[in-house]
Design a protein around this motif. Structure first.
Motif, short mmCIF file in Angstrom:
data_model
loop_
_atom_site.label_atom_id
_atom_site.label_comp_id
_atom_site.label_asym_id
_atom_site.label_seq_id
_atom_site.Cartn_x
_atom_site.Cartn_y
_atom_site.Cartn_z
N ASN A 1 39.51 39.77 39.10
CA ASN A 1 40.77 39.87 38.35
C ASN A 1 40.71 40.83 37.19
O ASN A 1 41.08 40.51 36.06
N PHE A 2 40.22 42.03 37.46
CA PHE A 2 40.21 43.09 36.46
C PHE A 2 41.07 44.25 36.93
O PHE A 2 41.27 44.45 38.12
N ASP A 3 41.58 44.98 35.97
CA ASP A 3 42.31 46.21 36.25
C ASP A 3 41.58 47.33 35.55
O ASP A 3 41.45 47.29 34.32
N PRO A 4 41.04 48.30 36.24
CA PRO A 4 41.08 48.49 37.69
C PRO A 4 40.17 47.49 38.42
O PRO A 4 39.28 46.90 37.80
N VAL A 5 40.40 47.36 39.71
CA VAL A 5 39.65 46.40 40.51
C VAL A 5 38.17 46.77 40.55
O VAL A 5 37.78 47.91 40.29
N VAL A 6 37.37 45.80 40.91
CA VAL A 6 35.92 45.97 40.98
C VAL A 6 35.55 47.07 41.97
O VAL A 6 36.20 47.24 43.01
N THR A 7 34.52 47.83 41.63
CA THR A 7 34.06 48.90 42.51
C THR A 7 32.86 48.42 43.32
O THR A 7 32.21 47.43 42.98
N ASP A 8 32.55 49.15 44.39
CA ASP A 8 31.37 48.85 45.19
C ASP A 8 30.10 48.96 44.35
O ASP A 8 29.15 48.19 44.54
N GLU A 9 30.07 49.90 43.42
CA GLU A 9 28.89 50.07 42.55
C GLU A 9 28.68 48.85 41.66
O GLU A 9 27.55 48.41 41.45
N GLU A 10 29.77 48.29 41.13
CA GLU A 10 29.66 47.09 40.30
C GLU A 10 29.20 45.89 41.11
O GLU A 10 28.37 45.10 40.64
N MET B 1 35.44 38.73 46.73
CA MET B 1 36.40 39.37 45.83
C MET B 1 37.73 39.63 46.53
O MET B 1 38.80 39.48 45.93
N GLU B 2 37.67 40.00 47.79
CA GLU B 2 38.88 40.31 48.54
C GLU B 2 39.64 39.05 48.95
O GLU B 2 40.84 39.12 49.21
N SER B 3 38.99 37.91 49.00
CA SER B 3 39.65 36.68 49.44
C SER B 3 40.16 35.81 48.30
O SER B 3 40.98 34.93 48.52
N LEU B 4 39.69 36.05 47.08
CA LEU B 4 40.14 35.26 45.93
C LEU B 4 41.57 35.61 45.56
O LEU B 4 41.98 36.76 45.69
N VAL B 5 42.32 34.62 45.10
CA VAL B 5 43.70 34.84 44.66
C VAL B 5 43.89 34.21 43.28
O VAL B 5 43.20 33.26 42.92
N THR B 6 44.82 34.76 42.53
CA THR B 6 45.16 34.23 41.22
C THR B 6 46.58 34.62 40.87
O THR B 6 47.09 35.63 41.36
N ASN B 7 47.21 33.83 40.02
CA ASN B 7 48.52 34.17 39.48
C ASN B 7 48.40 34.77 38.09
O ASN B 7 49.39 35.21 37.51
N ALA B 8 47.18 34.79 37.55
CA ALA B 8 46.95 35.32 36.21
C ALA B 8 47.05 36.84 36.21
O ALA B 8 46.75 37.50 37.20
N GLU B 9 47.45 37.36 35.07
CA GLU B 9 47.50 38.81 34.90
C GLU B 9 46.07 39.36 34.93
O GLU B 9 45.14 38.71 34.41
N PRO B 10 45.87 40.54 35.51
CA PRO B 10 44.52 41.14 35.51
C PRO B 10 44.05 41.40 34.08
O PRO B 10 44.84 41.76 33.21
N ARG B 11 42.76 41.19 33.86
CA ARG B 11 42.17 41.44 32.55
C ARG B 11 41.84 42.92 32.42
O ARG B 11 41.52 43.59 33.40
N ASN B 12 41.88 43.41 31.20
CA ASN B 12 41.57 44.80 30.90
C ASN B 12 40.08 44.90 30.57
O ASN B 12 39.60 44.20 29.68
N ARG B 13 39.38 45.78 31.25
CA ARG B 13 37.92 45.91 31.05
C ARG B 13 37.56 46.28 29.62
O ARG B 13 36.62 45.74 29.05
N GLU B 14 38.30 47.22 29.04
CA GLU B 14 37.97 47.66 27.68
C GLU B 14 38.17 46.55 26.66
O GLU B 14 37.36 46.36 25.76
#
Length: 92
Positions: A10-19, A60-73
Motif C-alpha cells: 500500500n505505497f505510492d508508487p507501488v513496490v518494485t521487484d528490486e524492493e 503483494m498482488e493479492s492483498l486488498v485495502t480501502n486505505a489510501e496509499p502511503r507516501n514513501r517520502e
C-alpha cells in the motif's frame, strides 16, 4: 537484520521487484544465518531468495485495502524522526 525488512504493501508508487528482492534476501539471510553463503550453499541460497521473491510478489498482488496509499517520502521522514527521538541523534 530483520529490522531492514520494510513494509511493502500500500505505497505510492507501488513496490518494485528490486524492493521485493531486497526484502527476500534479508529474510533468507536471517533464517539461514548467512550474510553470504559459501560456494557449497550458494545455489540453494539463491534459489530460496528467488522463490521467496516470487511468493512475496504474489502476496503483494493479492492483498486488498480501502486505505489510501502511503507516501514513501512521508513514511521515511516519520521513521527518521522516530529514530532521532529514540537514539538521540538530534535530527528531529
Amino acid at each position: 537484520m530483520c529490522r531492514n525488512i520494510k513494509p511493502l504493501f500500500n505505497f505510492d508508487p507501488v513496490v518494485t521487484d528490486e524492493e521485493i528482492r531486497a526484502a527476500s534476501l534479508q529474510f533468507v539471510r536471517k533464517i539461514s544465518g548467512f550474510t553470504e553463503p559459501s560456494k557449497a550453499n550458494e545455489e540453494a541460497f539463491e534459489l530460496a531468495v528467488n522463490e521467496v521473491s516470487l511468493i512475496a510478489r504474489k502476496l503483494m498482488e493479492s492483498l486488498v485495502t480501502n486505505a489510501e496509499p502511503r507516501n514513501r517520502e512521508v513514511e521515511m521522514e516519520r521513521a527518521r524522526a522516530r529514530n532521532a527521538k529514540r537514539f538521540g541523534t538530534g535530527e528531529a
